[in-house]
Design an enzyme around this catalytic site. Structure first.
Site, PDB file in Angstrom:
ATOM      1  N   GLY A  86       0.636  -1.167   0.047  1.00 44.38           N
ATOM      2  CA  GLY A  86       0.169  -0.137  -0.122  1.00 44.38           C
ATOM      3  C   GLY A  86       0.989   1.205   0.247  1.00 44.38           C
ATOM      4  CG  LEU A  87       2.208   3.187   2.957  1.00 48.83           C
ATOM      5  CD1 LEU A  87       3.561   3.561   3.370  1.00 48.83           C
ATOM      6  CD2 LEU A  87       1.390   4.310   4.006  1.00 48.83           C
ATOM      7  CB  CYS A  88       0.806   3.582  -3.932  1.00 48.97           C
ATOM      8  SG  CYS A  88      -0.189   1.756  -3.795  1.00 48.97           S
ATOM      9  N   GLY A  89      -1.524   6.102  -2.587  1.00 41.06           N
ATOM     10  CA  GLY A  89      -2.151   6.468  -3.007  1.00 41.06           C
ATOM     11  C   GLY A  89      -3.635   5.643  -3.229  1.00 41.06           C
TER      12      GLY A  89
END
Length: 304
Positions: A86-89
């Site tokens: 994750g951590l990709c908008g």
């Protein structure tokens, strides 16, 4: 009024998070550069081999090829390409939302008893569809595909599963949904029919009703032999290009998301620092008033 110690803790926590987001942005930028180089170098080959395949399947004989021949649609396989992390908008959220809408659309087109079968590439897509209350049918999943480099072995396994399922009539059409890399700030969700291969070249119909390409070529060996030899290479190059596109789009989305997170942390730090200064000033003012009040009380007591 919040305690200075609590505000100081929040400031330190935000600074630590800011260091992490800044580091992740730098890592994503480095990976994006490599991913861009790979996709830019892969596109010309993929485009040229697709042109060759399109010329071959525009001939009459090619329509009998098992990868070109149109079937009655009973079951459809959808290959969903998401990220492993994750951590990709909204990168993963958008592709999953679009996939759910695509499934609902295709379910209306299927005859009674027809099914939608999912092949998940990427952990995020698999996690969502495997835990969904609707109980989506997942026939295969591939995680840890997007490591430092996309390995050929991963591409081979995905292609093998798709082709075997298609040839065994497990599904009659294969569609792929993925994020295409356009630029650092733009990724486009693409839905493509992978199998059977759809002719895109314009054709003419002579008086006998036989379809031929606009430009006829002389082939050695026969067109069918060349087509049968090129088709596996085309399918592999297509899947490889899809994975490379998705990987580059993921790194671009992560870099943008981490840059936004770093900027938000800066704004939050400014607000917290302002709150810290105001709170400290209020405490100092309160203490001064208490001292002044105490001194005044002592003075009055001495006068009495």
């Amino acid at each position: 009024m919040p305690a200075l110690r609590d505000i100081r803790r929040r400031i330190n926590a935000v600074r630590n998070i800011q260091k992490i987001t800044k580091a992740m942005k730098m890592v994503a930028a480095a990976r994006l550069r490599r991913a861009q180089e790979r996709i830019i170098s892969a596109r010309p080959y993929a485009k040229k081999i697709e042109e060759l395949i399109q010329r071959f399947i525009s001939t009459f004989d090619a329509y009998e090829n098992q990868f070109v021949k149109v079937r009655d649609i009973k079951n459809i396989a959808i290959v969903v390409v998401t990220a492993d992390r994750g951590l990709c908008g909204s990168f993963n959220t958008n592709i999953i939302r679009k996939t759910v809408a695509l499934i609902e659309e295709k379910e209306k087109e299927l005859p009674q008893g027809g099914k939608i079968k999912l092949i998940c590439v990427g952990k995020k897509g698999f996690d969502y569809f495997s835990r969904h209350k609707k109980n989506f049918e997942i026939v295969a999943s591939y995680t840890d595909v997007f490591r430092k480099t996309i390995e050929y072995e991963s591409v081979r396994k995905i292609i093998e599963r798709i082709v075997n399922g298609y040839l065994s009539n497990e599904f009659d059409r294969v569609e792929i949904i993925y994020n295409e890399f356009k630029s650092i700030v733009q990724q486009r969700i693409v839905i493509e029919q992978f199998l059977p291969i759809v002719p895109k070249f314009e054709v003419v119909k002579p008086s006998k009703g036989v379809k031929v390409p606009l430009v006829e070529y002389i082939y050695e060996p026969s067109p069918m032999e060349i087509l049968n030899d090129l088709l596996p290479k085309y399918l592999e190059s297509h899947i490889l290009r899809v994975l490379l596109e998705s990987n580059a789009a993921e790194q671009a989305a992560r870099m943008t998301a981490m840059d936004n997170a770093t900027e938000n942390a800066n704004e939050l730090l400014r607000d917290l620092q302002l709150l810290f200064n105001k709170t400290r000033q209020a405490i100092i003012t309160k203490e001064m008033l208490e001292i002044a009040s105490g001194a005044e009380a002592l003075r009055k007591a001495g006068m009495a």
